[in-house]
Write an enzyme that holds these catalytic residues in place. Structure first.
Site, short mmCIF file in Angstrom:
data_model
loop_
_atom_site.label_atom_id
_atom_site.label_comp_id
_atom_site.label_asym_id
_atom_site.label_seq_id
_atom_site.Cartn_x
_atom_site.Cartn_y
_atom_site.Cartn_z
CE LYS A 1 -0.42 -0.24 5.03
NZ LYS A 1 -1.30 -0.63 6.15
CE1 TYR B 1 14.25 31.63 6.08
CE2 TYR B 1 14.37 29.28 5.62
CZ TYR B 1 14.24 30.59 5.17
OH TYR B 1 14.11 30.84 3.84
C1 LIG Z 1 -0.56 -1.71 6.70
C2 LIG Z 1 -1.14 -2.98 7.16
C3 LIG Z 1 -0.30 -4.07 7.45
C4 LIG Z 1 1.20 -3.96 7.46
O1 LIG Z 1 1.61 -3.38 8.68
P1 LIG Z 1 3.15 -3.19 9.02
O2 LIG Z 1 3.13 -2.62 10.40
O3 LIG Z 1 3.70 -2.23 8.02
O4 LIG Z 1 3.79 -4.52 8.93
C5 LIG Z 1 -0.90 -5.27 7.79
N1 LIG Z 1 -2.26 -5.38 7.84
C6 LIG Z 1 -3.09 -4.36 7.59
C7 LIG Z 1 -4.55 -4.56 7.66
C8 LIG Z 1 -2.55 -3.12 7.23
O5 LIG Z 1 -3.37 -2.11 6.98
#
Ligand SMILES: *Cc1c(COP(=O)(O)O)cnc(C)c1O
Length: 365
Positions: free
Chosen positions: A35, A256
């Site tokens: 994702k 800054y």
């Molecule tokens: C993003 C996600 C994962 C992966 O989680 P990590 O902490 O990056 O390993 C697993 N299951 C779901 C439902 C997620 O949304």
């Protein structure tokens, strides 16, 4: 010459980390979670490093389309399921498996016309209180799905809120196991933290694990453990160069807001990387950075296009010297994204995902 900033995606590290997650959850199949454009690494760039996964898990339909376009014929799971009825047509066409977390998604399935029944992952809210059916409503949802001709196989899924922290997973695990005890179907519970910390338990690794962050080489439970502790290698390096230097006198201020004042004469390097590249503006004086592979620190504020670094530990450095913001430096030096994230009060996830579009990216095979 282009501005010298560059991100490098290390495919060998992706392969290594994926194998590491397999070892953490023996016998389980592994979703490569891609994702958010593979956590900022780029799906197309990461794909070849992750093709040994058993499937890809993601959220966006266009990301699913991209994975299919790359030639992937195996499982793809939509972790949030569909957002509207039309999405089911794409699921049918691309053969996507999808999460079902609410009644509305079952309603959409019930009126969906498909030749090929769908495989779904029924999601339980076992305590996270984001998506999913509460345990008391879970069986009724299962029965509804099971009665639909549009549905082929039903698997069971939940997500842990504290797999990376002291509360742990036991309370949610118990709820999930009890509510699914006599239901047929495969099970998936664990993200990176759960798989690494508790994957030794068969019920935790179950049939499918869902590692994301660990695959990209960041420790899910930083700063308690670092990536090296878990045997993970950074899959992203953000590197750049020194584009200017200044010799400061005692009392001179930097940048800054004059947030840093030199206490004695010192030399600083001006580095081509700022918050418009995705480097967090919240990193203050003291944030670690590598110059020619030598660890030193940021001084003063992060600005849009530049940061300033203390050259005291690297007197030979100057114009053109290589600077590593995170990842792999020259000579095998490492700077974990998690350390930089901690200095900014955030997590490695956010830094990787925030890599800015203006940063050129190369792939290392
Ligand atoms: C993003 C996600 C994962 C992966 O989680 P990590 O902490 O990056 O390993 C697993 N299951 C779901 C439902 C997620 O949304």
């Amino acid at each position: 010459m282009p501005r010298p900033i560059l991100a490098t995606i290390h495919r060998p590290a992706l392969r290594h980390n994926l194998a590491r997650m397999r070892a953490a959850a023996p016998d389980a199949r592994v979703w490569g979670v891609v994702k958010a454009n593979a956590y900022g690494h780029g799906i197309a760039r990461a794909y070849d490093g992750l093709r040994a996964a058993d499937g890809f898990a993601l959220l966006d339909l266009d990301e699913a389309q991209r994975v299919r376009d790359l030639g992937w014929r195996g499982p793809i799971l939509l972790l949030e399921g569909v957002f509207e009825s039309r999405d089911l047509e794409l699921c049918s066409r691309l053969g996507l498996w999808h999460t079902v977390h609410c009644e509305a998604q079952i309603d959409m399935l019930a009126v969906h016309k498909t030749h090929q029944p769908h495989r779904v992952f029924l999601k339980m809210n076992s305590g996270m209180n984001r998506l999913g059916f509460r345990p008391a409503a879970y069986r009724a949802a299962y029965a509804r799905l099971d009665a639909l001709p549009q549905v082929d196989e039903i698997s069971h899924m939940t997500h842990f809120s504290d797999a990376d922290g002291p509360r742990g997973i036991a309370h949610q695990l118990q709820v999930f196991l009890e509510a699914t005890r006599d239901l047929p179907g495969e099970r998936s519970l664990s993200n990176s933290a759960a798989a690494l910390r508790f994957g030794g338990e068969p019920a935790v690794r179950a049939d499918w694990v869902r590692p994301g962050i660990a695959v990209y080489g960041s420790a899910p439970d930083a700063p308690v453990h670092d990536a090296q502790h878990w045997g993970l290698q950074p899959a992203m390096t953000l590197s750049t160069r020194i584009i200017g230097t200044q010799d400061l006198q005692a009392g001179d201020t930097v940048g800054y807001g004059s947030s840093f004042t030199a206490e004695a004469p010192m030399r600083i390097g001006v580095v081509a990387c700022g918050y418009a590249d995705g480097y967090p503006r919240h990193c203050g004086t003291g944030t670690p950075v590598l110059v020619e592979g030598v660890r030193t620190r940021l001084v003063g504020r992060v600005s849009m296009d530049m940061i300033t670094v203390d050259l005291t530990p690297v007197p030979q450095a100057g114009l053109g010297s290589e600077v590593t913001m995170w990842g792999r430096g020259p000579g095998g030096a490492l700077l974990s994204v998690d350390e930089v994230a901690q200095a900014a009060g955030t997590v490695g996830y956010e830094l990787m995902c925030a890599l800015a579009p203006r940063v050129p990216v190369q792939v290392e095979d």
